[in-house]
Structure formats: C-alpha cells, structure tokens
Design a protein around this motif. Structure first.
Motif, mmCIF file in Angstrom:
data_model
loop_
_atom_site.group_PDB
_atom_site.id
_atom_site.type_symbol
_atom_site.label_atom_id
_atom_site.label_comp_id
_atom_site.label_asym_id
_atom_site.label_seq_id
_atom_site.Cartn_x
_atom_site.Cartn_y
_atom_site.Cartn_z
ATOM 1 N N ARG A 198 49.789 69.313 20.448
ATOM 2 C CA ARG A 198 48.868 70.579 20.698
ATOM 3 C C ARG A 198 48.708 71.592 22.350
ATOM 4 N NH1 ARG A 198 44.738 66.567 21.081
ATOM 5 N NH2 ARG A 198 44.573 65.834 23.370
ATOM 6 N N CYS A 199 49.545 71.197 22.851
ATOM 7 C CA CYS A 199 50.390 72.005 23.912
ATOM 8 C C CYS A 199 51.362 72.752 22.900
ATOM 9 C CB CYS A 199 51.494 70.418 24.886
ATOM 10 S SG CYS A 199 52.476 71.703 25.698
ATOM 11 N N GLU B 145 48.513 75.434 21.203
ATOM 12 C CA GLU B 145 47.823 76.333 22.316
ATOM 13 C C GLU B 145 48.282 76.685 23.240
ATOM 14 O OE1 GLU B 145 45.138 73.121 22.516
ATOM 15 O OE2 GLU B 145 44.200 72.666 20.537
ATOM 16 N N THR B 146 49.698 76.237 24.260
ATOM 17 C CA THR B 146 50.325 76.705 25.221
ATOM 18 C C THR B 146 51.488 76.924 24.917
ATOM 19 O OG1 THR B 146 49.267 74.882 26.709
ATOM 20 C CG2 THR B 146 50.848 75.583 27.663
ATOM 21 N N GLN B 147 52.775 76.395 23.689
ATOM 22 C CA GLN B 147 53.601 77.386 23.599
ATOM 23 C C GLN B 147 54.413 78.037 22.716
ATOM 24 O OE1 GLN B 147 56.321 76.316 25.697
ATOM 25 N NE2 GLN B 147 54.174 74.889 26.870
ATOM 26 N N ALA C 43 48.193 64.772 22.015
ATOM 27 C CA ALA C 43 48.809 65.586 23.100
ATOM 28 C C ALA C 43 49.778 66.589 22.757
ATOM 29 C CB ALA C 43 48.659 65.110 24.707
ATOM 30 N N LEU C 44 50.911 66.117 22.552
ATOM 31 C CA LEU C 44 52.076 67.026 22.957
ATOM 32 C C LEU C 44 52.168 68.039 21.682
ATOM 33 C CD1 LEU C 44 54.540 64.135 23.486
ATOM 34 C CD2 LEU C 44 54.174 65.830 24.740
ATOM 35 N N ASP D 48 55.618 68.279 28.648
ATOM 36 C CA ASP D 48 54.825 68.128 30.266
ATOM 37 C C ASP D 48 53.180 68.023 30.419
ATOM 38 O OD1 ASP D 48 56.977 68.090 32.053
ATOM 39 O OD2 ASP D 48 56.235 70.844 31.785
ATOM 40 N N ALA D 49 52.885 67.356 28.606
ATOM 41 C CA ALA D 49 51.265 67.532 28.202
ATOM 42 C C ALA D 49 50.925 65.968 28.809
ATOM 43 C CB ALA D 49 51.276 68.212 27.313
ATOM 44 N N THR E 114 57.239 71.364 26.192
ATOM 45 C CA THR E 114 55.856 70.780 26.115
ATOM 46 C C THR E 114 55.356 69.375 26.265
ATOM 47 O OG1 THR E 114 56.387 71.711 23.767
ATOM 48 C CG2 THR E 114 54.981 69.509 23.448
#
Length: 521
Positions: free
Chosen positions: A24-25, A28-30, A21-22, A228-229, A226
């Motif tokens: 992917r974050c 995809e998010t960072q 999950a980290l 927080d994921a 990151t």
C-alpha cells in the motif's frame, strides 16, 4: 531448502499483513501504479520460470482471485508472448475479480491467452494437462490464507502435487501461511518461489522451507522509503552474515582468555551426548573444556578427545568443586531424569554461571514451577518446547515465532526453538530465524553438538543472544558442508564437529594483526 542467491536474500522478515502495508505504501505514498507493480512481479516470476525451466515449451498456469491471481494471468501472458503453449485455468470466477486482478485477466484475454474456467475442466482433463506441462505456475491463493484451503483449491493442490511436475509458486506456495510457515491442510510443494517486496517469515521456518523450494527475492524496484511503512517481525540469519560477528583473537591470546566451559552430561548409557557436546565446544574455540560425566564414561571421552579435562561424578556434591572457576555451563545432554540428573541440575542452577540448558535439563524444568533466569539459553526441540509450555507440538508448529516468544517470556534469557528455520528469541532484540541446515541433521546427537557450540561461544565472551544465533548458524553451516561432501543420509554429529574449524576460518584474517594466536600460555 536450497536458497538461490542466498547472500542476496534480505535480512528483514515480515508477516503477511506487514507486506500488505508495504504494498500500500508503494502505491499510495510512493506513487507507483498498482498495475505496474503487478507487471513487475509477473516479469520477475517469468524470469525465474525461464531460469529454472530454460527449455519449457508448455506451461500450466493456475489462477485464483486477488492480486496473486492477477500475477498469474500476467505470467501466462508473458509465456504466451514468448511462444509457449499455455494452459491457463481460472479457479476463481473472473466475474468476481476486481481492480488490478481484473485488469490482468482482461489483458491476458486481449493478448489471446486461452483461459478456461475450472468448472469447464474435468478432474481427469486437468490432471492430464498438468502432467503434459513442462512447468506449473501456482498463482492460486497468495499471502492471504491462514487456514486449510477450501474446495476447489484443495483438490487442485492435490492434483498439482500428484502430477510430479516442477512448480513455480508466485510469492508464496498456495496453502502455506506466509506469516507463520504453517501448512494447515493441502499445500503446494514448489521447486522455486519468487517472492516480492518483503521476504515473508513463513517461507523461512516451519513448513515453509519444505514447500517453497528455492526462494528468490525481488523488491520490484520500490523506493527504500517504502520500508518505513512496516516493521520486520524477525531477522534472517545465515553463516555468511553471522561469521562477521566473531572478532579475531590477538596474537598474545592464551587459553585462559578464551573461556572455560563445563559440560555436565552423560548418565549411564547416554555417555556419547556429553562427549559430543564437549568436543564441539573445544572445536568452536573454548580455551578449556571440562566434561563432568558418569565415571564409566571417562575413558571413552579421553580416547575420543584427549584435549578435554574429564571428571567422573557420582553425586551432586562431586560437582561443586568443578563449578568453581568456570565461565559457563552446558547441562542436559544425556543427563537423564533420574536421581543423577536431578542432583546435577540442583547444583548447576544454584550457581550464577551463564547456562545452556538442553535435552533432559528441559524435561526436568518442565516438571517444575517456571523460574526466570536472564543468563541462560534454552534449546528445546518442538516436543520439549511443548512440555515446557504445557501445550501440544501442533500448537508450537502453528506459530513458531510466537512459541519462541512465549518460552522467553516464561523462562527469561534466550529461547532457541530448534527445527527447520530455528527461531532464536530474546526480549531486547528482534528474533533471528536461522537459514540453512539439511534433513541429514535429523539424527541423534545433533542437538548435543549445538549446545556445545553455543556454550563455547558464551564463555568466549559473546552475549547470550549472539552466542545462540551465531552458534545455530554455525551448526547449520557445518551440517551443510558435511552433507555436500558425503551426502545427507548417514550424516553423523561427528561429521559436523569435523567441519567446525573450517567454518570458523571464514571469520579469521590469517596473517593480519590480531589474527589467531601463534602459541599457548
């Protein structure tokens, strides 16, 4: 396990799915390109290769599928560009690679890295190449495995271990469950494991420390956001961190303020267990320590440690007066499971004192209906834990974090599951996994010392959970210091006890206001 730059290992421990999950974050998010992240991991791994094998001229790189295999292809490319001879074996068919892993294979190929499919290499030829290498890079399976490796990975892992050449495992040794630390079948035994983004819990407990070698962490430069994921599953605790939790004593402190611990231990023929626990408690700073033991052990206890108060007890009723006025009780070391131990346990459990229950106390509990109690610390080894839960030791080993959680849920208080990567669990806090310790501590009496340390910290005012994980980390540190001085084989519990004051001095600020007392009451 020797930890490289142990102070730099993060405190947060994650299960494999949380690390995914980290990842992917970060992507995809960072906004970090996944292939760039793979390049960062490969460079970090290659730096450790150079650090641990600075004269390496030939390296074998074994690549599976997925991102772990992709990391391996890029490590091979780094080595090839550095001028090393590279034997790169594709254990997973490159035609099955997808995404960034396929891009890594293509990049390595375009740079001229020689890559052979495993089908084209005989067992003998593979083994010969491994033996001819200066180092082996394991990029076979990564964090996704939860069971025993299947063919051909199992066979290759066996060849790697037989070769006797140092191994760098990329992220996690192949065959090791990154979440639990369980090796269900063949598993790589690495010299060093660089691990990325999130520190995997399985590297720190169970089979993990034996398989991983030196653990080196690299966050690959991902932003702090990151993390927080996903939530950590546990905390990694060592003495460097734990020692800061001990408050210095005020100058006017007296023994009455530093706690009175009662150790109830030592059936006939087992007197040493109580003596070890009581002396360890005194060396950890309890103001007063009383040992209640069989009368025949009194002289030996006073000869060994005259600062103890030692009382001979024959029947349960003899213990009642001693339970008045103490701040906590350690019960179980060498207590036996016969009438003496049963009578002592009946008296101990009838009082409200904070308890540390170890050894035969746990065996006696296993034969009774579970009774929850919140002001107790249970300290089972895997065999005792299995008896308490009515399962096998193999089931305990399958997931030590889960086993500690089950113990705490059933019995309340704090459950401390001993073993490599000791797990300390309570309901209100994230569990602690203890870093440190060594195989020399695998000898009788070490657990008795631990129970005395924890009991001492309890009566000095620490909450049960803090007393347990701080005590376990102090125990591990004392064992490591003793082993550095005299080696691991032949290490005895008394050697650890002798190291406790020096370890505890780490938390003292000599000469500062509030430093240890100059005198007694």
């Amino acid at each position: 396990m020797n930890l490289t730059n142990a102070h730099s290992l993060p405190e947060a421990l994650y299960r494999a799915d949380a690390v995914q999950a980290l990842d992917r974050c970060a992507i995809e998010t960072q906004g970090i390109d996944g292939f760039d992240l793979m390049h960062r991991a490969a460079r970090a791994a290659f730096r450790q290769l150079l650090r641990h094998w600075p004269r390496a001229a030939r390296v074998a790189v074994l690549c599976g599928g997925g991102n772990n295999g992709g990391d391996g292809y890029l490590v091979a490319a780094n080595a090839y560009q550095k001028g090393m001879a590279v034997d790169c074996v594709a254990v997973t068919d490159p035609d099955r690679l997808k995404g960034d892993a396929r891009r890594a294979f293509d990049e390595a190929t375009s740079l001229g890295v020689p890559i052979e499919p495993v089908e084209a290499v005989s067992d003998k030829a593979l083994f010969d190449r491994l033996c001819a290498s200066d180092a082996i890079v394991d990029a076979l399976l990564g964090t996704g495995i939860t069971g025993a490796p299947r063919a051909p990975f199992d066979r290759i892992i066996q060849r790697v271990n037989r070769a006797g050449i140092g191994v760098l495992a990329v992220d996690v040794p192949s065959g090791l469950n990154a979440s639990t630390g369980r090796a269900s079948g063949d598993v790589i035994h690495a010299r060093v494991t660089p691990t990325f983004i999130g520190l995997k819990a399985g590297l720190m407990t169970g089979d993990g420390p034996d398989c991983a070698g030196d653990v080196v962490f690299d966050d690959l430069g991902v932003p702090e956001a990151t993390y927080d994921a996903a939530s950590p599953v546990a905390r990694c605790v060592n003495w460097r961190r734990a020692s800061t939790m001990l408050s210095p004593r005020r100058r006017g402190a007296h023994k009455g303020e530093c706690g009175h611990l009662l150790v109830v231990a030592g059936e006939q023929g087992l007197g040493g267990a109580g003596i070890l626990a009581a002396e360890a408690a005194a060396r950890t700073g309890a103001g007063l320590v009383t040992l209640a033991t069989r009368p025949e052990h009194v002289s030996a206890a006073l000869t060994r440690c005259p600062s103890l108060m030692v009382r001979g007890v024959t029947h349960g009723n003899d213990l009642g007066p001693l339970l008045s006025g103490v701040d906590g009780v350690v019960f179980g070391p060498g207590a036996g499971q016969g009438p003496w131990g049963q009578q002592m346990m009946q008296q101990v459990l009838a009082r409200p004192h904070p308890l540390v229950l170890d050894a035969d106390a746990l065996n006696l509990m296993a034969s009774r209906a579970p009774a929850r109690r919140e002001n107790q610390v249970l300290t089972p080894h895997p065999g005792e834990a299995a008896r308490l839960l009515g399962i096998t030791t193999s089931e305990i080993a399958n997931d030590r974090l889960a086993a500690a959680d089950r113990l705490q849920e059933r019995f309340g208080g704090v459950a401390l599951l001993k073993g490599v990567g000791t797990v300390v669990q309570t309901r209100a806090e994230r569990p602690a996994v203890i870093e440190g310790g060594n195989p020399g501590m695998a000898t009788g009496g070490m657990g008795d010392v631990l129970s005395g340390i924890i009991g001492s910290l309890l009566v000095q005012g620490l909450p049960a959970f803090e007393a347990a994980w701080l005590g376990a980390s102090l125990h591990a540190e004392a064992g490591d210091r003793a082993a550095r001085k005299q080696g691991q084989r032949g290490l005895l519990p008394m050697d650890l006890i002798g190291e406790l004051p020096a370890c505890l001095s780490d938390s003292e600020r000599v000469g500062a206001p509030g430093s240890p007392a100059d005198g007694e009451e």
